[in-house]
Design a protein around this motif. Sequence first.
Motif, short mmCIF file in Angstrom:
data_model
loop_
_atom_site.label_atom_id
_atom_site.label_comp_id
_atom_site.label_asym_id
_atom_site.label_seq_id
_atom_site.Cartn_x
_atom_site.Cartn_y
_atom_site.Cartn_z
N LEU A 52 0.99 -1.15 -0.10
CA LEU A 52 -0.18 -0.05 0.05
C LEU A 52 0.85 1.22 -0.16
N SER A 82 -11.71 2.78 1.92
CA SER A 82 -11.04 1.85 2.75
C SER A 82 -11.98 0.40 2.84
N ALA A 86 -10.21 -3.30 2.20
CA ALA A 86 -10.41 -4.19 3.40
C ALA A 86 -11.19 -5.53 2.62
N LEU A 89 -7.94 -7.35 0.79
CA LEU A 89 -6.99 -7.91 1.64
C LEU A 89 -7.72 -9.23 2.28
N VAL A 97 0.75 -6.28 5.41
CA VAL A 97 0.66 -5.15 4.56
C VAL A 97 1.91 -4.13 4.69
N THR A 99 3.30 -0.64 4.17
CA THR A 99 2.82 0.87 3.89
C THR A 99 3.69 1.72 4.46
N LYS A 104 -1.62 4.42 7.24
CA LYS A 104 -2.00 3.57 8.14
C LYS A 104 -3.59 3.76 8.53
N LYS A 106 -6.12 3.94 6.55
CA LYS A 106 -6.91 3.12 5.75
C LYS A 106 -7.08 1.90 5.92
N LEU A 107 -6.07 1.36 6.92
CA LEU A 107 -6.41 -0.02 7.25
C LEU A 107 -6.90 -0.32 8.25
N HIS A 108 -7.71 -1.49 8.45
CA HIS A 108 -8.58 -1.90 9.78
C HIS A 108 -7.66 -2.26 10.90
N LEU A 111 -4.82 -5.61 11.44
CA LEU A 111 -4.25 -6.09 10.29
C LEU A 111 -2.55 -6.10 10.57
N MET A 113 0.97 -5.58 9.86
CA MET A 113 1.63 -4.27 8.73
C MET A 113 3.23 -4.18 9.18
#
Length: 208
Positions: A52, A82, A86, A89, A97, A99, A104, A106-108, A111, A113
């Motif tokens: 990402l 988002s 999700a 992914l 992920v 990134t 950050k 934008k990610l649930h 996750l 990362m």
Amino acid sequence: WDHPERIAVKGPCAYDGMLASMTYEELDHRANQLANHLTDSGIGKGDHVAILLEPSLEWMVSMLAILKTGGAYLPVSPEEPSERLAWILKDTAAKLVITRHAFKDKLHEGLEMVVLDAEESAIGSAPEVPPSRAIAPEDRFYLISTSGSTGQTKAVCGRHISVLNLLADFEKRAPLPDTAPGTWWTNATFDVSVYEIWSSLLYGRTLN
């Protein structure tokens, strides 16, 4: 690579947008360090790892690092909503992920990362030798999520052997000199980008 001193990639830095370049030797060392960091984070052969990031030197390092772990890379655009991000992914069973801090949110939560700018010191202290991984021709090289224009998005994969065959066929039909510059125009979420990127890197050319 036969000429590690050659410029491999020219492009922006993800953190500040400033134009820069990397030689093949620098690209290899940085990718090895990130690959070892990913291995320490539990990434191994057959795992799917999302990138990402915007197109940048760090994107190239991340892609190569994932391949060095034996995993397959999944490009996702920072411009994705988002909710769709999700779904992609989850649908691709992405284990981690890569990134940077700006994306950050934008990610649930929950996750796994690797945040490149937050973990720069740890990555930079990792070994510059590649992790030991045996990669087979049928192993997955990349996953790309379709646009979903006819329904729900789904991922398609390319394997190492299919990518090599594609590049060898193009090189046979329209060979280029080693000094011919390459250009990466296509969004990484389209499979044409695989040819644009690797038709340069595989043959020691400079990718712009």
